[in-house]
Design a protein around this motif. Structure first.
Motif, short mmCIF file in Angstrom:
data_model
loop_
_atom_site.label_atom_id
_atom_site.label_comp_id
_atom_site.label_asym_id
_atom_site.label_seq_id
_atom_site.Cartn_x
_atom_site.Cartn_y
_atom_site.Cartn_z
N GLY A 1 18.70 -0.45 5.55
CA GLY A 1 17.73 0.23 4.64
C GLY A 1 18.07 1.60 4.81
N PRO A 2 17.53 2.34 4.06
CA PRO A 2 17.28 3.87 4.10
C PRO A 2 16.29 4.51 5.18
N GLN A 3 15.65 3.59 5.72
CA GLN A 3 14.49 4.04 6.55
C GLN A 3 14.79 4.63 7.75
N ASP A 4 14.26 5.39 8.32
CA ASP A 4 14.55 6.31 9.68
C ASP A 4 14.23 5.34 11.04
N PRO B 1 0.68 -1.21 -0.13
CA PRO B 1 -0.12 0.06 0.06
C PRO B 1 0.91 1.36 -0.03
N ASP B 2 1.90 1.34 0.67
CA ASP B 2 2.79 2.49 0.96
C ASP B 2 4.04 2.29 0.15
N PHE B 3 4.01 1.98 -1.18
CA PHE B 3 5.13 1.61 -2.11
C PHE B 3 6.25 2.75 -1.72
N ASP B 4 7.45 1.82 -1.55
CA ASP B 4 8.53 2.62 -1.61
C ASP B 4 9.64 2.07 -2.43
N PRO B 5 10.25 2.58 -3.42
CA PRO B 5 11.11 1.82 -4.11
C PRO B 5 12.48 1.57 -3.53
N ASP B 6 12.88 2.21 -2.58
CA ASP B 6 14.12 2.06 -1.74
C ASP B 6 13.78 1.13 -0.67
N ILE B 7 12.74 0.63 -0.04
CA ILE B 7 12.33 -0.38 1.17
C ILE B 7 11.61 -1.21 0.40
N VAL B 8 12.55 -2.75 0.22
CA VAL B 8 11.90 -3.85 -0.65
C VAL B 8 12.22 -4.90 0.58
N SER B 9 11.32 -6.10 -0.09
CA SER B 9 11.50 -7.26 0.82
C SER B 9 12.79 -7.93 0.28
N LEU B 10 13.27 -8.90 1.13
CA LEU B 10 14.54 -9.36 0.60
C LEU B 10 14.27 -10.94 0.68
N VAL B 11 15.32 -11.42 -0.19
CA VAL B 11 15.49 -12.91 -0.09
C VAL B 11 17.10 -13.64 -0.05
N HIS B 12 17.00 -14.37 0.79
CA HIS B 12 18.65 -14.91 1.01
C HIS B 12 18.77 -16.15 -0.22
N VAL B 13 19.90 -16.01 -0.71
CA VAL B 13 20.08 -16.99 -1.73
C VAL B 13 21.51 -17.58 -1.64
N ARG B 14 21.30 -19.15 -1.81
CA ARG B 14 22.63 -20.10 -1.36
C ARG B 14 23.37 -19.72 -2.86
N ALA B 15 24.79 -20.19 -2.50
CA ALA B 15 25.86 -20.09 -3.61
C ALA B 15 25.25 -21.03 -4.76
#
Length: 370
Positions: free
Chosen positions: A112-115, A46-60
């Motif tokens: 991340g960039p959030q306060d 709902p409050d989309f912010d292009p700099d605050i994103v969900s993350l994934v952990h990726v193996r080798a």
């Protein structure tokens, strides 16, 4: 070598599979409905912010082994805009193989960039990780409250949630609760009934549609120095997400008003007759918290619920005393920020957080995706 990167549409099937196995604890495959919702919630929040994103952990080897859902939430402090992010769904697949994957995800999120970085659903393991990264656990936001309305029915519902066959006890509980209610009627508030003063007619509650909630949310949170910066379109989206939580029961949205029609608060809960209701939000004008809580308990009692439970707001704690409400801890609310003054606002209960100012509005908590 493993890496952390932004969540992408191609990751949805793997993340949905992890959600089923790790958080829902089922071997049933993820449905198209769940996959679609994960994309909607975390790729277009709902409050989309292009700099605050969900993350994934990726193996080798390139396979996804972890996920952290980030939900942007603009806040304001005395007219100043702050960027906040709520850490929602966090999970790691194959923790024993890489025990630091969760910590790497959380560290990347906090960088991340959030306060402000927030969570309201941290279990003991993730709470320990937040603490190691110098976050602050908020005890007054971390409590859950419980108000039993029908003691025998509550015991039967609790037993049935653990042992399905115990549901047969429900019919036996009803006459016992009726007896307890007759015994306690007209006395001081008891666990077995709603006190008569809760029904004195000074206040009423009526159904609230989305437009009414859009009007009341900003008005009833305006007294908090730190609060979400509600925009009509993004708040409307949160309200739409919160419409359905099938695992909890029917959704109830009520506005509490005085005799002359002045709104003094609202409550949102889910629940069915014979069940334990889940409260997502209580809002009240200063000094009217008790009246709103009373109307909510009375409404649930009239609908046949056996109990209500929800997350504490510090502003409600004083009014909850003396209303036969118990408290327990299930998960922690936590804040991380580099500004000590912002932490003080949370510690003093002057920040509006939890519920709609958190992640409890999302369907991932309490809904089915059949």
């Amino acid at each position: 070598m493993s890496e952390i990167r932004p969540f992408a549409a191609a990751d949805i099937p793997k993340v949905a599979d992890m959600f089923q196995r790790i958080l829902r604890k089922t071997d049933r495959p993820a449905t198209p409905s769940l996959k679609a919702y994960l994309g909607e919630l975390f790729l277009d929040p709902p409050d989309f912010d292009p700099d605050i994103v969900s993350l994934v952990h990726v193996r080798a080897d390139g396979s996804v082994s972890g996920f952290l859902g980030a939900l942007p939430m603009p806040m304001e402090l005395n007219g100043m805009r702050l960027r906040a992010a709520v850490c929602g769904t966090m999970m790691v697949d194959g923790h024993a193989e890489d025990p630091f994957a969760g910590a790497r995800l959380l560290r990347a999120f906090l960088a991340g960039p959030q306060d402000l970085s927030l969570t309201e659903t941290a279990n003991d393991v993730s709470t320990a990780m937040w603490r190691k990264m110098r976050a602050t656990v908020l005890p007054d936001y971390s409590l859950e409250w419980l108000r039993v309305i029908r003691p025998a029915g509550f015991a039967a519902a609790l037993a049935a949630s653990r042992f399905g066959a115990a549901a047969m006890l429900a019919p036996l509980a009803r006459p016992l609760d009726a007896f307890l209610h007759r015994q306690g009627k007209g006395t001081e508030p008891q666990w077995s009934h709603v006190a008569p003063e809760n029904q004195n007619g000074a206040f009423s509650d009526t159904e609230a549609d989305a437009e009414r909630l859009l009007e009341l949310f900003p008005a009833l949170t305006a007294n908090f120095p730190m609060r979400p910066q509600w925009q009509a379109e993004t708040l409307r989206a949160r309200i739409a997400h919160a419409t359905r939580k099938a695992n909890y029961g029917d959704g109830i949205r009520r506005v509490v008003s005085t005799r002359d029609g002045r709104a003094i608060g609202l409550f949102i809960y889910y629940g069915n007759k014979g069940g334990i209701g889940r409260v997502v939000q209580i809002l009240a004008a200063p000094g009217q918290e008790g009246a709103v809580i009373d109307r909510m308990i009375d409404h649930a009692a009239r609908r046949g619920l056996v109990a209500l439970r929800g997350r504490v707001q510090p502003a409600l704690l004083d009014a909850m005393m003396g209303r036969r409400i118990g408290f327990l801890h299930a998960s922690s609310s936590i804040v991380h920020t580099r500004d000590p003054a912002l932490i003080d606002l949370f510690r003093s209960g002057k920040a509006f957080f939890n519920g709609f100012a958190g992640e409890s509005w999302a369907r991932l908590i309490g809904d089915r995706f059949d």
